[in-house]
Design a protein around this motif. Structure first.
Motif, PDB file in Angstrom:
ATOM      1  N   LYS A 184      -7.330  -4.422   0.048  1.00 50.12           N
ATOM      2  CA  LYS A 184      -7.148  -3.299   0.963  1.00 50.12           C
ATOM      3  C   LYS A 184      -8.483  -2.612   1.189  1.00 50.12           C
ATOM      4  O   LYS A 184      -9.368  -2.624   0.325  1.00 50.12           O
ATOM      5  CB  LYS A 184      -6.148  -2.275   0.389  1.00 50.12           C
ATOM      6  CG  LYS A 184      -4.696  -2.661   0.543  1.00 50.12           C
ATOM      7  CD  LYS A 184      -3.779  -1.516   0.127  1.00 50.12           C
ATOM      8  CE  LYS A 184      -2.315  -1.843   0.408  1.00 50.12           C
ATOM      9  NZ  LYS A 184      -1.412  -0.715   0.063  1.00 50.12           N
ATOM     10  N   GLN A 212      -7.201   2.728   2.801  1.00 52.83           N
ATOM     11  CA  GLN A 212      -5.780   2.407   2.688  1.00 52.83           C
ATOM     12  C   GLN A 212      -5.229   2.712   1.302  1.00 52.83           C
ATOM     13  O   GLN A 212      -4.063   2.462   1.043  1.00 52.83           O
ATOM     14  CB  GLN A 212      -5.539   0.920   2.988  1.00 52.83           C
ATOM     15  CG  GLN A 212      -5.740   0.505   4.432  1.00 52.83           C
ATOM     16  CD  GLN A 212      -5.454  -0.966   4.623  1.00 52.83           C
ATOM     17  OE1 GLN A 212      -6.165  -1.832   4.128  1.00 52.83           O
ATOM     18  NE2 GLN A 212      -4.378  -1.252   5.339  1.00 52.83           N
ATOM     19  N   THR A 236       0.221  10.283   6.134  1.00 50.98           N
ATOM     20  CA  THR A 236       0.327   8.874   5.768  1.00 50.98           C
ATOM     21  C   THR A 236      -0.127   8.716   4.324  1.00 50.98           C
ATOM     22  O   THR A 236      -1.304   8.429   4.053  1.00 50.98           O
ATOM     23  CB  THR A 236      -0.524   7.987   6.695  1.00 50.98           C
ATOM     24  OG1 THR A 236      -0.176   8.240   8.053  1.00 50.98           O
ATOM     25  CG2 THR A 236      -0.295   6.507   6.392  1.00 50.98           C
ATOM     26  N   HIS A 292      -1.097   7.136   0.999  1.00 51.47           N
ATOM     27  CA  HIS A 292      -1.556   5.790   0.697  1.00 51.47           C
ATOM     28  C   HIS A 292      -1.270   5.448  -0.762  1.00 51.47           C
ATOM     29  O   HIS A 292      -1.396   6.296  -1.648  1.00 51.47           O
ATOM     30  CB  HIS A 292      -3.054   5.646   0.970  1.00 51.47           C
ATOM     31  CG  HIS A 292      -3.396   5.735   2.432  1.00 51.47           C
ATOM     32  ND1 HIS A 292      -2.939   4.826   3.354  1.00 51.47           N
ATOM     33  CD2 HIS A 292      -4.153   6.628   3.120  1.00 51.47           C
ATOM     34  CE1 HIS A 292      -3.394   5.137   4.556  1.00 51.47           C
ATOM     35  NE2 HIS A 292      -4.129   6.235   4.445  1.00 51.47           N
ATOM     36  N   ASP A 331      -1.538   1.680   9.707  1.00 51.12           N
ATOM     37  CA  ASP A 331      -1.744   1.220   8.330  1.00 51.12           C
ATOM     38  C   ASP A 331      -1.270  -0.231   8.247  1.00 51.12           C
ATOM     39  O   ASP A 331      -0.067  -0.507   8.221  1.00 51.12           O
ATOM     40  CB  ASP A 331      -0.958   2.115   7.361  1.00 51.12           C
ATOM     41  CG  ASP A 331      -1.251   1.782   5.908  1.00 51.12           C
ATOM     42  OD1 ASP A 331      -2.262   1.109   5.635  1.00 51.12           O
ATOM     43  OD2 ASP A 331      -0.456   2.212   5.044  1.00 51.12           O
TER      44      ASP A 331
END
Length: 229
Positions: A190, A194, A95, A97, A179
C-alpha cells in the motif's frame, strides 16, 4: 538525477500466500458456478472444485493464526466500538485508513468464509438423484440429503449476494473514497497515504505456506475418508 524528490516507499501489506488464496478462491468460485450450470460430465470437475475450495478454507483458517500480522484474525476482527467509530467516520465524509482490513471488511471476510464453508460442506452430502452425488451422500437418510441439497442450491445465491456486496464495497472505496483496495491485493503493498502513520506489518515467510497447504490437503482428504468409513 540528484535533487529530484523520491516517492515515499510503499508499505508491505498482504503476503503472497494471502493474495494467492484470495485470487485462486475467486477463480474456483466462478468455476464452481460454471461447472454446476453445465452439469453432466463436468459435475466431476465440480466436485473436485469443491474439494479445492474446502482445502483453501482450511488453509486460510490455519494461516489466520500463523500468517503475517495483517492476515491474522486477531488483527482485523474488530469489536462493536471500532465498527461504530468507523461507520461514524464514513458518515462524516472521512476515509479512515487501515493497513489491513477495516472493521467492516474484516467481518465481511469472516462471513464470506463461513458461507463458503457451509456451501462446501453441504455439497459433500448433496445429490441430484440422477447421476451425481457427493462423497458423503450415503451417510445420511433421504430427507437429510434433500435438505442439504436444497441448502447447497439456495445458499449459493446467498453467497453470490455476499460477493456482490463485497465487490460493491471495493468499488465504493475506489470511486467515492479514492482508495484503491484492489491494487494492494495484487502487489502486496500500500501507499503510505493508504495506511495509518507509521503502520507496519510483520510479514511471515511465504515458505511456511507450503507445509500449511500440505496439512490442509491431508485434513480435507482424511476428513472425507474417515466420514466415509
Amino acid at each position: 538525477m540528484t535533487g529530484m524528490p523520491h516517492p515515499p516507499p510503499s508499505i508491505p501489506t498482504w503476503d503472497l500466500p494471502t493474495r494467492m488464496f484470495h485470487w485462486i478462491l475467486v477463480l474456483l468460485v466462478l468455476d464452481a458456478l460454471i461447472s454446476h450450470t453445465f452439469g453432466g460430465i463436468r459435475m466431476l470437475w465440480h466436485f473436485w472444485n469443491g474439494y479445492a475450495i474446502l482445502t483453501l478454507l482450511v488453509f486460510r483458517f490455519i494461516w489466520g493464526f500463523v500468517g503475517s500480522s495483517t492476515a491474522r484474525f486477531g488483527s482485523f476482527l474488530a469489536g462493536w466500538t471500532a465498527i461504530r467509530h468507523y461507520l461514524g467516520a464514513l458518515r462524516q465524509g472521512e476515509t479512515p485508513h487501515h493497513l489491513g482490513h477495516n472493521p467492516i471488511g474484516g467481518w465481511s471476510v469472516m462471513a464470506m468464509l463461513a458461507l463458503l464453508a457451509v456451501q462446501g460442506t453441504s455439497g459433500l452430502f448433496a445429490t441430484d438423484e440422477i447421476v451425481a452425488s457427493g462423497p458423503l451422500h450415503g451417510l445420511v437418510d433421504a430427507d437429510t440429503a434433500d435438505r442439504l441439497t436444497t441448502l447447497h442450491s439456495l445458499w449459493f445465491w446467498l453467497l453470490v449476494g455476499m460477493m456482490a456486496l463485497h465487490v460493491g464495497a471495493v468499488f465504493f472505496h475506489l470511486i467515492i473514497k479514492k482508495d484503491n483496495l484492489i491494487l494492494p491485493m495484487l502487489t502486496g503493498h500500500k501507499r503510505p497515504d493508504q495506511a495509518p502513520p507509521d503502520a507496519s506489518a510483520r510479514m511471515q515467510s511465504p515458505w511456511l505456506a507450503l507445509p500449511v497447504l500440505g496439512v490442509s490437503i491431508l485434513l480435507v482428504w482424511f476428513g472425507i475418508q474417515v466420514w466415509r468409513w
